[in-house]
Design an enzyme around this catalytic site. Structure first.
Site, PDB file in Angstrom:
ATOM      1  CG  HIS A  57     -26.164 -31.878  20.179  1.00  0.00           C
ATOM      2  ND1 HIS A  57     -27.348 -31.292  20.584  1.00  0.00           N
ATOM      3  CD2 HIS A  57     -26.524 -33.024  19.539  1.00  0.00           C
ATOM      4  CE1 HIS A  57     -28.373 -32.042  20.223  1.00  0.00           C
ATOM      5  NE2 HIS A  57     -27.896 -33.096  19.587  1.00  0.00           N
TER       6      HIS A  57
ATOM      7  CG  ASP B  96     -27.223 -29.929  23.834  1.00  0.00           C
ATOM      8  OD1 ASP B  96     -28.227 -30.671  23.936  1.00  0.00           O
ATOM      9  OD2 ASP B  96     -26.777 -29.544  22.744  1.00  0.00           O
TER      10      ASP B  96
END
Length: 294
Positions: free
Chosen positions: A19, A113
């Site tokens: 991520h 995210d």
């Protein structure tokens, strides 16, 4: 999203290297548009050595990007599966993120995210516009946004085998090819993912790592609002393709040798797979490309 003059954007990746790296590419994109990019990284005490080393390496390789480690308590449920543990850790990070934003220079936006949905509460409290960054294909986004509404009408994917799952904006996908974390509709994994997918539309918009020519069908479905029935769909911004330029790999800024191999292949004969660290989004990308070009 706010544009037109130099502004500060705070990027907030989920846990894990898979991520963090796409967020760095987005930060580079913002820098090219003469903005300030600051990446706030949740740092629980049980952070693995690979992630810690990645932050250090990426910070050294990108001195124009500011990295800030946010000390976060460990999840109290250490025995939980990693999906629930990550969700708990990110929730525990909210007070630390809030204090960090209050101490920092005012942010034009908080870019989250796809799994950092609980940080929406911090953004709302502080009046900071919150956008999501979706590092995979727009077709994945269309499917995931639709799943909380579609899945209750279906059996668990693990029981459907080769039966097709049909979501707006995506070609049919076999149930057995859906991500592992949503195979069992009644599992804690799936409940966490449905909660996260359901909250994404609360953001001001979604930045997706794609472009209009590649995915017109998915982007049309997202723009028409058919993926999220009964509520408004946030505006989708195509910011892709965001990829590493390869200069750090060659060491001299030259052209990577793999590009010569790609140039020698017949047109439309190569499918690119970029596997993440835990989820199976790349499988959906491959399926989309297969249906698009073959």
């Amino acid at each position: 999203m706010v544009t037109g003059k130099k502004r500060t954007f705070v990027l907030y990746p989920s846990l894990g290297v898979g991520h963090l790296i796409p967020m760095v590419e987005l930060a580079k994109h913002l820098l090219r548009h003469v903005h300030i990019a600051l990446i706030a990284v949740a740092n629980p005490p049980d952070t693995d050595a690979v992630s810690a080393a990645a932050v250090e390496r990426l910070a050294a390789a990108n001195p124009a990007i500011a990295f800030r480690l946010l000390p976060v308590p460990a999840s109290p449920d250490a025995g939980a599966d990693w999906v629930k543990r990550d969700l708990d850790t990110l929730r525990l990070a909210n007070p630390v993120l809030r204090d960090f934003l209050l101490r920092s220079q005012p942010a034009a936006a908080l870019i989250l995210d796809m799994f950092c949905v609980d940080a929406l509460d911090v953004a709302t409290e502080l009046g900071v516009p919150a956008y999501f960054f979706f590092a995979s294909a727009a077709g994945d986004l269309a499917m995931f946004l639709n799943l909380p509404y579609l899945y209750p009408t279906l059996p668990p994917f693990r029981d459907m085998g080769e039966a097709l799952v049909r979501c707006p904006g995506m070609p049919p996908v076999r149930a057995m090819d859906m991500p592992l974390t949503v195979q069992d509709r009644d599992s804690d994994w799936t409940k966490v993912r449905m909660y996260q997918f359901r909250r994404i539309p609360e953001g001001r918009g979604v930045l997706v790592n794609s472009f209009a020519w590649l995915e017109p069908r998915a982007l049309r479905a997202l723009g028409d609002g058919v993926c999220v029935p009964g509520r408004s769909t946030p505006r989708v911004f195509c910011v892709g393709p965001l990829v590493n330029d390869g200069s750090s790999t060659t060491g001299s800024g030259g052209r990577h040798e793999c590009l010569a191999w790609l140039d020698a292949q017949p047109k439309r004969s190569v499918v690119f797979l970029c596997f993440g660290s835990k989820d199976a989004c790349s499988v959906l990308i491959a399926l989309f490309l297969y249906h698009q070009f073959y």
